[in-house]
Design an enzyme around this catalytic site. Structure first.
Site, PDB file in Angstrom:
ATOM      1  N   GLU A 150       4.460   8.328  -3.548  1.00 39.10           N
ATOM      2  CA  GLU A 150       5.211   7.835  -2.395  1.00 39.10           C
ATOM      3  C   GLU A 150       6.366   6.933  -2.808  1.00 39.10           C
ATOM      4  OE1 GLU A 150       2.672   6.045   0.495  1.00 39.10           O
ATOM      5  OE2 GLU A 150       1.506   7.868   0.835  1.00 39.10           O
ATOM      6  N   GLU A 208       0.889  -1.159   0.000  1.00 39.30           N
ATOM      7  CA  GLU A 208       0.000   0.000   0.000  1.00 39.30           C
ATOM      8  C   GLU A 208       0.924   1.204   0.000  1.00 39.30           C
ATOM      9  OE1 GLU A 208      -1.363   2.828   0.215  1.00 39.30           O
ATOM     10  OE2 GLU A 208      -2.629   2.841   1.992  1.00 39.30           O
TER      11      GLU A 208
END
Length: 679
Positions: free
Chosen positions: A153, A144
């Protein structure tokens, strides 16, 4: 051992020395992250659980031992799902030390320590081998690593490294695939967040510098709750385009790349903005889908899964262009390791240069600030107030960051105008405005702080009018803009007797509210009524075992619908005609809950009284409706104080909220306490 670090105080302008010891408690830091929101995202949790179970079944069907690598484990929830689904062993990697410690504690509490190993490293530092972090390569990759932009990210380099060094060939991945979608639209509403419009000031037209209109803007994504942007605020010029997909079960490349989608324009207009979101296929067949599409794409809005950790993206084209119905165009998306950007062309655009701000305005002003400067109704309020106080002999001093007020004061006929600009970049942006409008000598910009200003800097003039919006780039909470008050106090020695102060005062307002969804980001998992009792839900509840913050926090409430349970109530007034008091200011009172519902907390905002009859609100932009509907200003963040446990209100007014607020001028913060009295 104790250490101290300096932190700028946004309200006082001073430097606070904050003590940090080895025993620093990270609970509040974790609480303020998005973990609570993710854990309350039932749709996300269910889709991940379904995808993990399916992947474990596929590996077991091949007769293989199931070894899972969970990158970015957070609370350890996905690792516990994997073991519950039948995985033989799971390596849970988490680089954030406080979170890794929390994950290890949660894993132990749930009796999974014998099958889950928490590794406190970045995945690129994880080793495999007899003496390594992992004894063997994994055959299921669970991650995730996504943000609103999908790759922000560092998902691509992390996947790339994992496939090369940590995963078996032919492994499974959950999620299996991500697909990015985009749609070209015309939207004056959104375009106002990236370009400054001309302003009419009593026969003068204040023009933005040409460099701003030619600037491609900041490369950072604008992530918002697109569901709260009404469809009337934009016009779709083309169809929803599938831009590209990433198969996470295969070697992923982080090399910069571009993808184009050819389409026919469906409606003529000005191509300005690209709206974008993505889907996750949790399994190879695409039967388990977690979608980020906004609410208005759903035929049944009730099926829309609200979430705040993943929203939707708005990208501004480098320049707007006119398009006609029937035109055939190419929308191209580019990406590097961490970001996306778009271009529109007649053919295939091979250019890969990342947009970069060349005018500096996009580095000085946030997108809400652009919107605020383009709000003509707000601007007219300031102009009306300035007209009422300025005289031909007025000597004005402006105190704000990158404000156009000093230019307005000059155009309205003030004798002299000075402006304090603490930031060198904002000073250069205002200089561009002065030059573009041939008034370079009309406003003197002073790159110094209020306490450093001398009579010589003002050419031995005394200030007769002190003006401010107030807007400061360091402000987060509403009362941080009381920095204007501290500046006014520092400048008292340079003010004429009876000098006019604009704004003359500010009032802090309080409103008890029931949030539609925002309450989830701070609610303990056990209070989330959407969860049923199941092994997964028990793991979710155990995964949020930390204390929550008891302070107000900033939010753009226009993105988060709420309903008023009380009338807006003024709780504190700050008189800028006077200097900042030395002692704390306290306010106590009661508020009857007159709306029926569940009180999740309180919204707080400032209203600035520019003059006796002109007010500018940084909170509610319309009066609260009889049904309690709230319409919030999109330009500033409001303060939100979340209650640990919601309060029920019958709406008869007999249930009363008691408040106790104390503003400490020395630290520039407001301490709050609320209690409830029920009949």
């Amino acid at each position: 051992m104790k250490t101290f670090y300096g932190r700028a105080n946004p309200t006082t302008g001073g430097l606070d020395w904050v003590e940090e010891s080895e025993e620093y408690d990270y609970h509040q830091e974790i609480a303020r992250s998005c973990y609570a929101d993710m854990l309350h995202d039932r749709d996300r949790n269910e889709k991940y659980y379904q995808g993990i179970r399916a992947a474990v079944s596929r590996v077991k069907a091949r007769g293989e031992r199931v070894i899972v690598l969970d990158i970015g484990t957070g609370t350890g929830l996905l690792s516990m799902m994997a073991v519950t689904a039948g995985a033989d062993f799971c390596y849970a990697v988490e680089v954030f030390t406080p979170m890794a410690k929390a994950a290890a504690s949660i894993v132990k509490k749930n009796s999974f320590s014998d099958k889950i190993k928490v590794i406190n490293k970045h995945s690129s530092e994880v080793t495999v081998g007899p003496d390594g972090d992992m004894q063997e390569r994994a055959n299921i990759l669970v991650t995730e690593l996504f943000d609103t932009e999908l790759i922000g990210e560092g998902a691509l380099p992390s996947y790339e490294h994992a496939h090369l060094h940590l995963m078996q060939e032919g492994c499974e991945a959950v999620p299996h695939r991500a697909t990015i979608y985009a749609q070209l639209v015309e939207s004056e509403h959104l375009w106002n967040w990236t370009q400054i419009r001309p302003v009419q000031v009593d026969g003068h037209t204040l023009l933005p510098p040409a460099a701003m209109g030619q600037c491609s803007g900041t490369p950072s994504v604008c992530d918002i709750q697109l569901s709260q942007v009404p469809q009337s605020a934009f016009t779709a010029l083309g169809p929803l385009c599938t831009m590209f997909s990433v198969d996470f079960s295969k070697l992923v490349s982080s090399t910069p790349c571009s993808y184009s989608s050819r389409f026919v324009v469906q409606a003529g207009g000005r191509a300005q903005v690209v709206l974008s979101w993505w889907d996750l296929d949790m399994d190879p067949s695409g039967s388990i889908v977690c979608s980020m599409a906004p609410k208005w794409t759903y035929s049944e809005p009730k099926e829309y899964p609200w979430r705040d950790h993943w929203m939707q993206s708005v990208y501004f084209l480098p320049a707007e262009r006119n398009v006609s119905e029937g035109d055939e165009l190419s929308l191209t998306v580019f990406h590097d390791d961490y970001s996306l950007w778009y271009s529109l062309s007649d053919g295939v655009d091979k250019s890969s240069s990342r947009p970069c701000c060349t005018c500096q305005a996009h580095l000085v002003w946030t997108r809400p600030r652009f919107g605020e400067l383009n709000d003509w109704q707000r601007t007219e309020r300031y102009l009306r107030a300035l007209r009422s106080i300025l005289r031909p002999d007025s000597v004005c001093l402006a105190v704000s960051d990158g404000s156009l007020l000093p230019i307005f004061a000059h155009q309205l006929g003030a004798k002299k105008v000075f402006s304090l600009e603490n930031s060198g970049m904002s000073k250069q942006v205002i200089e561009q405005f002065l030059e573009a409008n041939s008034i370079k000598n009309g406003v003197q910009l002073l790159g110094i702080q209020a306490e450093q200003l001398t009579a010589a800097d003002l050419e031995e003039e005394q200030i007769s009018v002190l003006i401010g919006e107030p807007f400061f780039s360091t402000s987060l909470l509403p009362w941080h803009s009381l920095f204007f008050w501290h500046c006014r106090t520092a400048l008292a020695r340079l003010l004429q007797p009876g000098a006019t102060i604009l704004p003359c005062s500010a009032t802090l307002y309080l409103l008890a509210v029931e949030f539609e969804d925002l309450w989830r980001i701070r609610a303990p998992c056990g209070t989330c009524e959407s969860f049923d009792v199941s092994p997964m839900d028990e793991m979710v509840q155990q995964s949020l075992d930390f204390r929550e913050s008891r302070e107000a926090e900033p939010h753009h409430l226009w993105e988060y619908p709420c309903r008023a349970l009380t009338k807006p109530h003024p709780v504190m007034t700050f008189d800028f005609q006077q200097c900042v008091p030395e002692r704390p200011v306290n306010s106590q009172g009661i508020l009857p809950l007159t709306g029926r519902g569940r009180c999740h907390g309180f919204a707080l905002w400032m209203e600035y009284n520019l003059t006796e009859d002109v007010t500018v609100s940084m909170g509610l932009s319309k009066p609260v409706s009889e049904e309690g509907e709230c319409v919030w200003s999109p330009h500033r963040k409001q303060g939100v104080y979340f209650l640990q446990t919601p309060w029920e209100s019958s709406g008869d007014g007999r249930t009363v909220v008691s408040y106790n607020l104390t503003f400490d001028p020395n630290i520039g913060d407001i301490k709050m306490d609320f209690s409830i009295t029920q009949p």
